[in-house]
Write a protein that holds these residues in place. Sequence first.
Motif, PDB file in Angstrom:
ATOM      1  N   THR A 534       7.548  -6.060  -9.289  1.00 23.08           N
ATOM      2  CA  THR A 534       8.890  -6.088  -8.721  1.00 23.08           C
ATOM      3  C   THR A 534       9.430  -7.510  -8.870  1.00 23.08           C
ATOM      4  O   THR A 534       8.762  -8.399  -9.402  1.00 23.08           O
ATOM      5  N   SER A 535      10.618  -7.751  -8.335  1.00 25.16           N
ATOM      6  CA  SER A 535      11.263  -9.056  -8.527  1.00 25.16           C
ATOM      7  C   SER A 535      10.537 -10.194  -7.841  1.00 25.16           C
ATOM      8  O   SER A 535      10.898 -11.357  -8.040  1.00 25.16           O
ATOM      9  N   LEU A 536       9.490  -9.903  -7.070  1.00 26.09           N
ATOM     10  CA  LEU A 536       8.786 -10.977  -6.372  1.00 26.09           C
ATOM     11  C   LEU A 536       8.194 -12.018  -7.332  1.00 26.09           C
ATOM     12  O   LEU A 536       7.940 -13.149  -6.948  1.00 26.09           O
ATOM     13  N   ILE A 537       7.982 -11.649  -8.591  1.00 25.19           N
ATOM     14  CA  ILE A 537       7.370 -12.588  -9.537  1.00 25.19           C
ATOM     15  C   ILE A 537       8.385 -13.499 -10.202  1.00 25.19           C
ATOM     16  O   ILE A 537       8.034 -14.529 -10.761  1.00 25.19           O
ATOM     17  N   GLU A 538       9.672 -13.150 -10.107  1.00 23.15           N
ATOM     18  CA  GLU A 538      10.623 -13.824 -10.982  1.00 23.15           C
ATOM     19  C   GLU A 538      11.213 -15.106 -10.399  1.00 23.15           C
ATOM     20  O   GLU A 538      11.890 -15.853 -11.100  1.00 23.15           O
ATOM     21  N   ALA A 539      10.972 -15.374  -9.134  1.00 23.05           N
ATOM     22  CA  ALA A 539      11.565 -16.571  -8.533  1.00 23.05           C
ATOM     23  C   ALA A 539      10.484 -17.583  -8.223  1.00 23.05           C
ATOM     24  O   ALA A 539       9.954 -17.636  -7.127  1.00 23.05           O
ATOM     25  N   GLY A 540      10.131 -18.380  -9.208  1.00 25.42           N
ATOM     26  CA  GLY A 540       9.247 -19.504  -8.962  1.00 25.42           C
ATOM     27  C   GLY A 540       7.776 -19.286  -9.201  1.00 25.42           C
ATOM     28  O   GLY A 540       7.001 -20.234  -9.096  1.00 25.42           O
ATOM     29  N   VAL A 541       7.335 -18.063  -9.508  1.00 24.73           N
ATOM     30  CA  VAL A 541       5.912 -17.852  -9.773  1.00 24.73           C
ATOM     31  C   VAL A 541       5.604 -18.396 -11.167  1.00 24.73           C
ATOM     32  O   VAL A 541       6.224 -18.013 -12.160  1.00 24.73           O
ATOM     33  N   ASP A 542       4.639 -19.264 -11.222  1.00 22.40           N
ATOM     34  CA  ASP A 542       4.364 -20.022 -12.444  1.00 22.40           C
ATOM     35  C   ASP A 542       3.454 -19.236 -13.384  1.00 22.40           C
ATOM     36  O   ASP A 542       2.234 -19.375 -13.359  1.00 22.40           O
ATOM     37  N   VAL A 543       4.057 -18.375 -14.206  1.00 17.88           N
ATOM     38  CA  VAL A 543       3.344 -17.667 -15.269  1.00 17.88           C
ATOM     39  C   VAL A 543       4.146 -17.830 -16.554  1.00 17.88           C
ATOM     40  O   VAL A 543       5.351 -18.063 -16.515  1.00 17.88           O
ATOM     41  N   ASP A 544       3.468 -17.684 -17.690  1.00 13.72           N
ATOM     42  CA  ASP A 544       4.114 -17.981 -18.975  1.00 13.72           C
ATOM     43  C   ASP A 544       3.752 -16.902 -19.986  1.00 13.72           C
ATOM     44  O   ASP A 544       2.675 -16.913 -20.572  1.00 13.72           O
ATOM     45  N   PHE A 545       4.677 -15.933 -20.190  1.00 14.04           N
ATOM     46  CA  PHE A 545       4.486 -14.839 -21.136  1.00 14.04           C
ATOM     47  C   PHE A 545       5.336 -15.059 -22.382  1.00 14.04           C
ATOM     48  O   PHE A 545       6.453 -15.588 -22.288  1.00 14.04           O
TER      49      PHE A 545
END
Length: 754
Positions: A534-545
């Motif tokens: 869900t959108s919980l990952i899109e604001a500031g979670v440091d992942v790089d795809f």
Amino acid sequence: MLGRELFAHSRNPWGVRHLLVDHLRGSAGLARGFGEVFGAGEAAEFLGLVHDVGKGCCAWQERLGVVEGSGGRVGVPHKEAGTVLAARVAGRQLAAVVQGHHGGLPDQVKVKEVVAELRGSSVVAEQAREATAAVARLVPEAVRAERIVPPSWLAGIGSAERRAEALDLYTRMVFSCVVDADYLDTAAHFAGGSARVAGPVDMGALWERFRVRREGVLAARGVSPVDGVRGRVFEEAVASGEGERGWHVLHVPTGGAKTMAGAGFALRHAVRHGLRRVVVAVPFISVTEQTAQVYRDLLDPEERSEEGPGVVLEHHSAVQLEGEGAEGAWGRLAAENWDAPVVVTTTVQLFQSLFSRKPSAMRKLHRLAGSVIVLDEVQALPDRLLVPILSVLRELVEHFGVSVVLASATQPAFWSLSQLEGVPRRMVVGDVSNLFEELRRVGYEWRMGEGVTWESVAREIAEEGGEQVLAVVNTTRDSARLHRLLTGEEPGVVGVGVPVWHLSTRMTSGHRREVIEHVRGELKAGRPVHVVSTSLIEAGVDVDFPRVYRAWAPAESLQQAAGRCNRDGRLGEGRVVVFRPAGGGMPKDLSYRAAMDATAEFFGPDLAFPDDLEALGVYYRKRWALQGAGSRAMGEEIQEMRRRWDFPAVADAFQMIDNAYAQSVVVVRPGRPEAEEGVEADIAALRSPYPCGPEPLRRLQPHMATLPRHEVARALEAGLAEPVVGDLVVWRGFYDPVRGLDADRPEDRGGFVL
């Protein structure tokens, strides 16, 4: 009652009762210390001194002896005597503090009724007079003739409307001082010691620790093509921290190390101006967890005692602790009071507390005075509440010694709204346009036709997405559905054949943290990994795809999702695929529809990309215009309630999230016996007849997930959950090891319909 000892609370585990004189003076002393930070020391002290005067009557004292062994309620009113004393000395407005110190701040009609009743000859009036006389013999300073003068800055506010709003917040802050003092003194009695209040913090030492550790972290990380830009952003932020107090805007593209820059600014600013605390508020619990870990790594001592929260306190529990009877009273003592130099919390927790009326939610508010408040991912603030949110932030800045930092890659055009008219704005980092050009790392593709379905998206991901893909959707049901398609659990799509991980608020925060850490490890090692979130990952979670799929959403969400793509700039260009699936879920409220209409007008195929700064500025103004900028649709009716000092109405109207989605559930995940023992011990502490501090709830936070209230109610009926304290429940039913409390996999559809 001449010569008789008066008691405030029953015996503690050592058999000692709490003397009323000790409780009144102990609470008053603590409240004065809290209130002096914003010029309310005298008022807070007096209200703390009189808040429990009503316990001095014979009826209350006799009932205490009767119910002492059972832990039941005394049942004799005790707030009224102090309410009358407060009205005489501090005014009817602040009398609400005493009248509401257990049940919550009342409206002015209720306070007026109480004061009028106590002039008469009712039983309650007679008991109040008796209690006042009894307490006056022991605490003569509780009955004084001279009035307490309000702060001079209140009289200096020219506008009657703004003066009424400022008095609303002043009352809330004084209320916070009194109830926190009351709770601390009460908890100390039952713990057999003295109230623990953290002393002044050496912010200069914290800044130096942060600076040294940051250099160590950077030295241990691999080199990234964007390191130079990130370093420049940090240095500019630190330099800006030396500037004046007030409103600051940190506008940095995704991947620009905004969290580190915000921390550097806040700490330097606190050192420069002698501020007491840094409060960081973020929109999602997942970001809270990540941000808190960053601050802990950089600020917590190498070794620390378990007695307190250390330097960094992470607080995102949404448990409501108010209730009837002894359980509610003891539960309130477990509420968090933010007595730490650095607090990382959610915007929901911050603003719901500011507009609440309940003691457990509000006891922390006085800690905001003299602080730096960093609002990270500020674009997530709800449009429908922007008017009261901006208003109360302005009051905190102008009257309570607060500096506010608005941090985001997608900065809303707040200064186009009347609430910030004439307010100075200081940019933390300059030349934002050039910064965005330097950090542009992705290209967009669009899947917006009528033939786009969940199945077609899943097939594209499986056949063309590559080995590392992130898919972000709008609802927990959509995330579970797409996850099942990609894992081959539903017919029609062959699974991707590599591990597919899942993230949503239906998973415990500890579970989500583990998944994020595992995914980071897989990405770093170059191994295949797919994630549906869900959108919980899109604001500031440091992942790089290298490739991100994002379901159609407001423009700021599209750009935030793109921030998880080619984040470190190691690819020539990452790919972001925006898709609009048939049957995709999304909120139905007016503000979300306005955001979607404005997005469709300015962004998409043959239109602007979501990272176009000029288009984003126009987008926000259009979106607010569709709702009637500054109107009732954006919370003006709450301001009207605040001007009437109608605290119950404000609390009912101000809901950051729908109450239906606000219930916390404690879960012991399967196969974790080591965690189960600790969880059950903390649940037992919360259920105990003796009050506890906030430590059990702090320890339970990693084991909490969030469910709609109607689902929790059905689970309680079916025996799949049990009450703990307040509205907190413990889950005893099925927990999917991948998707958590999966709405589409209930344990018993006959007895537990979702």
